[in-house]
Design a protein around this motif. Sequence first.
Motif, PDB file in Angstrom:
ATOM      1  N   VAL A 205       0.836  -1.198   0.000  1.00 16.58           N
ATOM      2  CA  VAL A 205       0.000   0.000   0.000  1.00 16.58           C
ATOM      3  C   VAL A 205       0.872   1.249   0.000  1.00 16.58           C
ATOM      4  O   VAL A 205       1.809   1.376   0.792  1.00 16.58           O
ATOM      5  CB  VAL A 205      -0.931   0.017   1.229  1.00 16.58           C
ATOM      6  N   THR A 206       0.544   2.177  -0.883  1.00 18.92           N
ATOM      7  CA  THR A 206       1.225   3.469  -0.944  1.00 18.92           C
ATOM      8  C   THR A 206       0.196   4.574  -0.780  1.00 18.92           C
ATOM      9  O   THR A 206      -0.802   4.616  -1.509  1.00 18.92           O
ATOM     10  CB  THR A 206       1.951   3.664  -2.287  1.00 18.92           C
ATOM     11  N   THR A 207       0.413   5.449   0.196  1.00 17.80           N
ATOM     12  CA  THR A 207      -0.486   6.589   0.374  1.00 17.80           C
ATOM     13  C   THR A 207       0.132   7.814  -0.296  1.00 17.80           C
ATOM     14  O   THR A 207       1.345   8.015  -0.263  1.00 17.80           O
ATOM     15  CB  THR A 207      -0.740   6.889   1.862  1.00 17.80           C
ATOM     16  N   SER A 208      -0.723   8.620  -0.907  1.00 15.02           N
ATOM     17  CA  SER A 208      -0.270   9.768  -1.691  1.00 15.02           C
ATOM     18  C   SER A 208      -1.166  10.975  -1.414  1.00 15.02           C
ATOM     19  O   SER A 208      -2.370  10.806  -1.184  1.00 15.02           O
ATOM     20  CB  SER A 208      -0.306   9.402  -3.179  1.00 15.02           C
ATOM     21  N   PRO A 209      -0.577  12.184  -1.444  1.00 14.38           N
ATOM     22  CA  PRO A 209       0.841  12.503  -1.596  1.00 14.38           C
ATOM     23  C   PRO A 209       1.639  12.163  -0.326  1.00 14.38           C
ATOM     24  O   PRO A 209       1.108  12.270   0.790  1.00 14.38           O
ATOM     25  CB  PRO A 209       0.837  14.008  -1.859  1.00 14.38           C
ATOM     26  N   ALA A 210       2.877  11.752  -0.516  1.00 18.97           N
ATOM     27  CA  ALA A 210       3.694  11.271   0.597  1.00 18.97           C
ATOM     28  C   ALA A 210       3.934  12.339   1.654  1.00 18.97           C
ATOM     29  O   ALA A 210       4.126  12.024   2.830  1.00 18.97           O
ATOM     30  CB  ALA A 210       5.029  10.756   0.060  1.00 18.97           C
ATOM     31  N   GLU A 211       3.898  13.614   1.251  1.00 18.98           N
ATOM     32  CA  GLU A 211       4.202  14.705   2.187  1.00 18.98           C
ATOM     33  C   GLU A 211       3.118  14.872   3.247  1.00 18.98           C
ATOM     34  O   GLU A 211       3.397  15.323   4.360  1.00 18.98           O
ATOM     35  CB  GLU A 211       4.383  16.029   1.433  1.00 18.98           C
ATOM     36  N   THR A 212       1.869  14.523   2.915  1.00 20.38           N
ATOM     37  CA  THR A 212       0.768  14.794   3.852  1.00 20.38           C
ATOM     38  C   THR A 212      -0.064  13.555   4.198  1.00 20.38           C
ATOM     39  O   THR A 212      -0.940  13.634   5.062  1.00 20.38           O
ATOM     40  CB  THR A 212      -0.182  15.861   3.269  1.00 20.38           C
ATOM     41  N   ALA A 213       0.212  12.427   3.556  1.00 19.11           N
ATOM     42  CA  ALA A 213      -0.589  11.226   3.803  1.00 19.11           C
ATOM     43  C   ALA A 213       0.275  10.127   4.410  1.00 19.11           C
ATOM     44  O   ALA A 213       1.369   9.849   3.930  1.00 19.11           O
ATOM     45  CB  ALA A 213      -1.223  10.730   2.504  1.00 19.11           C
ATOM     46  N   THR A 214      -0.221   9.504   5.489  1.00 16.73           N
ATOM     47  CA  THR A 214       0.502   8.416   6.145  1.00 16.73           C
ATOM     48  C   THR A 214      -0.301   7.126   6.046  1.00 16.73           C
ATOM     49  O   THR A 214      -1.518   7.141   5.896  1.00 16.73           O
ATOM     50  CB  THR A 214       0.770   8.739   7.621  1.00 16.73           C
ATOM     51  N   SER A 229      -4.487  12.025   6.648  1.00 18.11           N
ATOM     52  CA  SER A 229      -4.024  13.146   5.838  1.00 18.11           C
ATOM     53  C   SER A 229      -3.917  14.389   6.717  1.00 18.11           C
ATOM     54  O   SER A 229      -4.830  14.700   7.491  1.00 18.11           O
ATOM     55  CB  SER A 229      -4.992  13.429   4.684  1.00 18.11           C
ATOM     56  N   THR A 230      -2.787  15.085   6.607  1.00 17.64           N
ATOM     57  CA  THR A 230      -2.593  16.327   7.362  1.00 17.64           C
ATOM     58  C   THR A 230      -2.819  17.558   6.487  1.00 17.64           C
ATOM     59  O   THR A 230      -2.541  18.682   6.899  1.00 17.64           O
ATOM     60  CB  THR A 230      -1.169  16.367   7.942  1.00 17.64           C
ATOM     61  N   ASN A 231      -3.333  17.343   5.283  1.00 18.80           N
ATOM     62  CA  ASN A 231      -3.616  18.460   4.371  1.00 18.80           C
ATOM     63  C   ASN A 231      -4.868  19.209   4.859  1.00 18.80           C
ATOM     64  O   ASN A 231      -5.944  18.620   4.966  1.00 18.80           O
ATOM     65  CB  ASN A 231      -3.846  17.913   2.963  1.00 18.80           C
ATOM     66  N   PRO A 232      -4.765  20.502   5.166  1.00 16.77           N
ATOM     67  CA  PRO A 232      -5.932  21.261   5.659  1.00 16.77           C
ATOM     68  C   PRO A 232      -7.099  21.273   4.680  1.00 16.77           C
ATOM     69  O   PRO A 232      -8.255  21.407   5.093  1.00 16.77           O
ATOM     70  CB  PRO A 232      -5.375  22.674   5.865  1.00 16.77           C
ATOM     71  N   VAL A 259      -7.723  -4.532   4.018  1.00 15.27           N
ATOM     72  CA  VAL A 259      -7.127  -5.079   2.798  1.00 15.27           C
ATOM     73  C   VAL A 259      -7.954  -6.261   2.304  1.00 15.27           C
ATOM     74  O   VAL A 259      -8.210  -7.209   3.042  1.00 15.27           O
ATOM     75  CB  VAL A 259      -5.675  -5.524   3.051  1.00 15.27           C
ATOM     76  N   ASN A 260      -8.372  -6.208   1.042  1.00 18.34           N
ATOM     77  CA  ASN A 260      -9.182  -7.276   0.442  1.00 18.34           C
ATOM     78  C   ASN A 260      -8.389  -8.177  -0.501  1.00 18.34           C
ATOM     79  O   ASN A 260      -8.693  -9.369  -0.625  1.00 18.34           O
ATOM     80  CB  ASN A 260     -10.355  -6.665  -0.343  1.00 18.34           C
ATOM     81  N   GLU A 261      -7.384  -7.610  -1.181  1.00 17.66           N
ATOM     82  CA  GLU A 261      -6.651  -8.363  -2.189  1.00 17.66           C
ATOM     83  C   GLU A 261      -5.152  -8.127  -2.053  1.00 17.66           C
ATOM     84  O   GLU A 261      -4.713  -7.049  -1.644  1.00 17.66           O
ATOM     85  CB  GLU A 261      -7.100  -7.946  -3.598  1.00 17.66           C
ATOM     86  N   ALA A 262      -4.381  -9.147  -2.430  1.00 16.73           N
ATOM     87  CA  ALA A 262      -2.919  -9.063  -2.353  1.00 16.73           C
ATOM     88  C   ALA A 262      -2.366  -8.478  -3.643  1.00 16.73           C
ATOM     89  O   ALA A 262      -1.767  -9.176  -4.472  1.00 16.73           O
ATOM     90  CB  ALA A 262      -2.324 -10.436  -2.082  1.00 16.73           C
ATOM     91  N   VAL A 263      -2.564  -7.185  -3.831  1.00 19.73           N
ATOM     92  CA  VAL A 263      -2.085  -6.480  -5.020  1.00 19.73           C
ATOM     93  C   VAL A 263      -1.530  -5.128  -4.594  1.00 19.73           C
ATOM     94  O   VAL A 263      -1.871  -4.631  -3.516  1.00 19.73           O
ATOM     95  CB  VAL A 263      -3.222  -6.276  -6.044  1.00 19.73           C
ATOM     96  N   PRO A 264      -0.696  -4.504  -5.416  1.00 20.66           N
ATOM     97  CA  PRO A 264      -0.260  -3.142  -5.119  1.00 20.66           C
ATOM     98  C   PRO A 264      -1.443  -2.172  -5.129  1.00 20.66           C
ATOM     99  O   PRO A 264      -2.284  -2.215  -6.027  1.00 20.66           O
ATOM    100  CB  PRO A 264       0.734  -2.834  -6.242  1.00 20.66           C
ATOM    101  N   VAL A 265      -1.507  -1.312  -4.131  1.00 17.86           N
ATOM    102  CA  VAL A 265      -2.626  -0.380  -3.994  1.00 17.86           C
ATOM    103  C   VAL A 265      -2.078   1.038  -3.735  1.00 17.86           C
ATOM    104  O   VAL A 265      -1.163   1.213  -2.949  1.00 17.86           O
ATOM    105  CB  VAL A 265      -3.556  -0.777  -2.815  1.00 17.86           C
ATOM    106  N   THR A 266      -2.676   2.013  -4.400  1.00 19.36           N
ATOM    107  CA  THR A 266      -2.378   3.410  -4.125  1.00 19.36           C
ATOM    108  C   THR A 266      -3.621   4.079  -3.567  1.00 19.36           C
ATOM    109  O   THR A 266      -4.691   4.019  -4.191  1.00 19.36           O
ATOM    110  CB  THR A 266      -1.919   4.154  -5.397  1.00 19.36           C
ATOM    111  N   ILE A 267      -3.482   4.675  -2.393  1.00 17.57           N
ATOM    112  CA  ILE A 267      -4.601   5.399  -1.766  1.00 17.57           C
ATOM    113  C   ILE A 267      -4.253   6.880  -1.767  1.00 17.57           C
ATOM    114  O   ILE A 267      -3.254   7.296  -1.167  1.00 17.57           O
ATOM    115  CB  ILE A 267      -4.851   4.890  -0.337  1.00 17.57           C
ATOM    116  N   THR A 268      -5.054   7.660  -2.457  1.00 15.81           N
ATOM    117  CA  THR A 268      -4.741   9.067  -2.681  1.00 15.81           C
ATOM    118  C   THR A 268      -5.701   9.970  -1.917  1.00 15.81           C
ATOM    119  O   THR A 268      -6.913   9.763  -1.929  1.00 15.81           O
ATOM    120  CB  THR A 268      -4.817   9.409  -4.179  1.00 15.81           C
ATOM    121  N   ALA A 269      -5.104  10.970  -1.251  1.00 18.90           N
ATOM    122  CA  ALA A 269      -5.901  11.986  -0.558  1.00 18.90           C
ATOM    123  C   ALA A 269      -6.029  13.197  -1.488  1.00 18.90           C
ATOM    124  O   ALA A 269      -5.037  13.745  -1.953  1.00 18.90           O
ATOM    125  CB  ALA A 269      -5.238  12.390   0.729  1.00 18.90           C
ATOM    126  N   SER A 270      -7.280  13.598  -1.763  1.00 18.69           N
ATOM    127  CA  SER A 270      -7.496  14.738  -2.644  1.00 18.69           C
ATOM    128  C   SER A 270      -8.159  15.877  -1.878  1.00 18.69           C
ATOM    129  O   SER A 270      -8.545  15.724  -0.737  1.00 18.69           O
ATOM    130  CB  SER A 270      -8.366  14.323  -3.834  1.00 18.69           C
TER     131      SER A 270
END
Length: 270
Positions: A205-214, A229-232, A259-270
Amino acid sequence: SIYDEDLREAFTSYDKFDTFVNGIVNSLYSGDAIMEYALVRGTIESAFVQGYIKETSITPITDKTSGQQFVNILKNSSDNFTEPSNENCYTEGAITFCQPENQIIIMRNDVNNALATWVEAWAFNKEKLSFIPQIIKVNQIDNNGVIAAILFDDAWLQIRDKMFRTDTIFNQYELYWNYFLHHRLMAGIINEANARVFVYDYAKVTTSPAETATGTGNYKVGTQFTIKSTNPSFAKWTATPSAAVTITDANSAETTVTVNEAVPVTITAS
């Protein structure tokens, strides 16, 4: 800290002196051992998360068949380590090998106990498993429970002391001594050495953007973890692929994910 009266009392008998010395040793060195253990474990997990180690997926050991299957996987990997190849080291093009006596297994306690339950030779006749190198049993290898065991050349994991010394300061007003242990060390890996990690099915799992998402990490299928996400100006979370995870509250800056599946996942905060 050792007070003057404690020091005088220690020299009244052999037993009291032994107790006195053991107390100092335990106080100084037990904490150091705990910190060194955490550093080594963190080094292994970092190598895994960053992709610096080859992986083999395994199924949980729940019966004799799955137990024997895992033993066979370990044996095959150990045998493969002895042949010059690039199959088990990270550096592309590097050809390396190591003999069984130079191999080490770090294995979770629950995995070792499951093998002892379902594989008779593992429990009672380890001498029949001629490939078995040194085994170190631990409670957990990575924080998320993805790694079941790791097999590596003893040259792969490097630990070097930079400083190991004690110092003493005497407090003249209160009449006591403060003893300090200074231990500075470095831990790292050699990418040209053989190493292979045995893992349960997991999602990277990768959270994006890396600067504000953990929340970035490797998580087993079925695991629940927290993203934040720490983005205001945060609005919502989106996952790609969307079916791979379930976000409890996509509109909350801090929420849980399953987590439902064993695949690469990107979770993005908008």
